[in-house]
Design an enzyme around this catalytic site. Structure first.
Site, PDB file in Angstrom:
ATOM      1  N   CYS A 126       0.858  -1.186   0.000  1.00  0.00           N
ATOM      2  CA  CYS A 126       0.000   0.000   0.000  1.00  0.00           C
ATOM      3  C   CYS A 126       0.891   1.230   0.000  1.00  0.00           C
ATOM      4  O   CYS A 126       1.867   1.289   0.747  1.00  0.00           O
ATOM      5  CB  CYS A 126      -0.883  -0.015   1.248  1.00  0.00           C
ATOM      6  SG  CYS A 126      -1.956   1.428   1.382  1.00  0.00           S
ATOM      7  N   HIS A 168      -9.008  -3.651  -2.209  1.00  0.00           N
ATOM      8  CA  HIS A 168      -8.049  -2.840  -1.454  1.00  0.00           C
ATOM      9  C   HIS A 168      -8.471  -1.368  -1.452  1.00  0.00           C
ATOM     10  O   HIS A 168      -8.492  -0.722  -0.401  1.00  0.00           O
ATOM     11  CB  HIS A 168      -6.654  -3.022  -2.080  1.00  0.00           C
ATOM     12  CG  HIS A 168      -5.556  -2.252  -1.424  1.00  0.00           C
ATOM     13  ND1 HIS A 168      -4.463  -2.866  -0.856  1.00  0.00           N
ATOM     14  CD2 HIS A 168      -5.367  -0.923  -1.266  1.00  0.00           C
ATOM     15  CE1 HIS A 168      -3.656  -1.932  -0.356  1.00  0.00           C
ATOM     16  NE2 HIS A 168      -4.173  -0.746  -0.605  1.00  0.00           N
ATOM     17  N   GLU A 169      -8.831  -0.856  -2.632  1.00  0.00           N
ATOM     18  CA  GLU A 169      -9.164   0.574  -2.738  1.00  0.00           C
ATOM     19  C   GLU A 169     -10.505   0.887  -2.076  1.00  0.00           C
ATOM     20  O   GLU A 169     -10.645   1.915  -1.409  1.00  0.00           O
ATOM     21  CB  GLU A 169      -9.170   1.024  -4.203  1.00  0.00           C
ATOM     22  CG  GLU A 169      -7.832   0.864  -4.925  1.00  0.00           C
ATOM     23  CD  GLU A 169      -6.643   1.443  -4.161  1.00  0.00           C
ATOM     24  OE1 GLU A 169      -6.804   2.457  -3.447  1.00  0.00           O
ATOM     25  OE2 GLU A 169      -5.537   0.869  -4.258  1.00  0.00           O
ATOM     26  N   HIS A 172     -10.161   1.161   1.603  1.00  0.00           N
ATOM     27  CA  HIS A 172      -9.641   2.469   2.046  1.00  0.00           C
ATOM     28  C   HIS A 172     -10.794   3.429   2.346  1.00  0.00           C
ATOM     29  O   HIS A 172     -10.710   4.254   3.249  1.00  0.00           O
ATOM     30  CB  HIS A 172      -8.775   3.100   0.947  1.00  0.00           C
ATOM     31  CG  HIS A 172      -7.321   2.751   1.032  1.00  0.00           C
ATOM     32  ND1 HIS A 172      -6.538   3.030   2.133  1.00  0.00           N
ATOM     33  CD2 HIS A 172      -6.488   2.163   0.134  1.00  0.00           C
ATOM     34  CE1 HIS A 172      -5.287   2.625   1.912  1.00  0.00           C
ATOM     35  NE2 HIS A 172      -5.234   2.090   0.715  1.00  0.00           N
TER      36      HIS A 172
HETATM   37 ZN    ZN Z   1      -3.588   1.239  -0.141  1.00  0.00          ZN
END
Ligand code: ZN
Length: 215
Positions: A126, A168-169, A172
């Site tokens: 990341c 993953h995004e 966030h």
């Molecule tokens: Zn990330």
């Protein structure tokens, strides 16, 4: 629900951020902005500022370089992320990880749900946790819903590496970092990754470091 005043401040914050030009500074783990819920995008920036913000996210992602970037990673608590993966990897890696090229795209107000029970575990990193990677077992296939930057509805199934990137995004945008989902014993420095764990799968790392992989 945000007040008109809050909308104005968010736009002002983004204007301020873009005023320097060039890639935006990336926020590192430890900043609370990475841990807060983001605000759904509902026109807070207006079309012109949104377009400039997305272009800045794209530039910042390329410069890093990375294959995805979420607005909170540049300090902006809005439900917006970008991704793009040219996937310059050897054939054996492409096959093992399903890392196929993914064109540039914008996710506005995305959310995802797993499609089926299959899980895939690979090292990931990341931009907000520089220098480290860890193995994360994630849904191998997800259905992503939301919109694009023009407000057109998005409803799409992702598999392979693109499925990992969208999870993953989107995480966030919920204040979740990949480390929250990672196998703690897999944590490896970039140096260790280069020296030891460049194989297409993390099987050897799992045996040597002592963590489990999904069956
Ligand atoms: Zn990330």
């Amino acid at each position: 629900m945000a007040s008109p005043h809050a909308h104005a401040s968010l736009a002002e914050q983004v204007e301020q951020l873009l005023s320097t030009g060039g890639p935006l500074p990336i926020v590192a783990a430890g900043d609370p902005v990475l841990r807060r819920e983001t605000e759904r995008y509902d026109g807070q920036l207006g079309p012109a500022l949104l377009a400039r913000f997305i272009e800045a996210l794209r530039l910042t992602m390329h410069a890093a370089p990375g294959v995805g970037l979420a607005a909170p990673q540049v300090g902006v608590p809005l439900r917006i992320a970008v991704l793009e993966d040219p996937a310059p990897v050897p054939e054996e890696v492409r096959l093992a990880r399903g890392r196929v090229p993914q064109p540039f795209r914008v996710l506005v107000n995305p959310s995802y749900e797993p499609v089926g029970p299959a899980r895939a575990a690979f090292f990931e990193g990341c931009l907000s946790v520089p220098g480290w990677q860890a193995v994360v077992a994630r849904a191998a296939e997800v259905r992503l819903t939301g919109a694009d930057e023009h407000g057109r509805a998005l409803d799409e199934v992702f598999t392979g590496w693109p499925a990992r990137i969208v999870q993953h995004e989107t995480d966030h945008l919920d204040g979740t970092l990949y480390l929250d989902r990672a196998e703690p014993r897999s944590l490896s420095s970039n140096q260790a990754m280069a020296d030891r764990w460049a194989q297409p799968t993390p099987a050897r790392a799992a045996a040597a470091l002592g963590f489990d992989l999904p069956a």
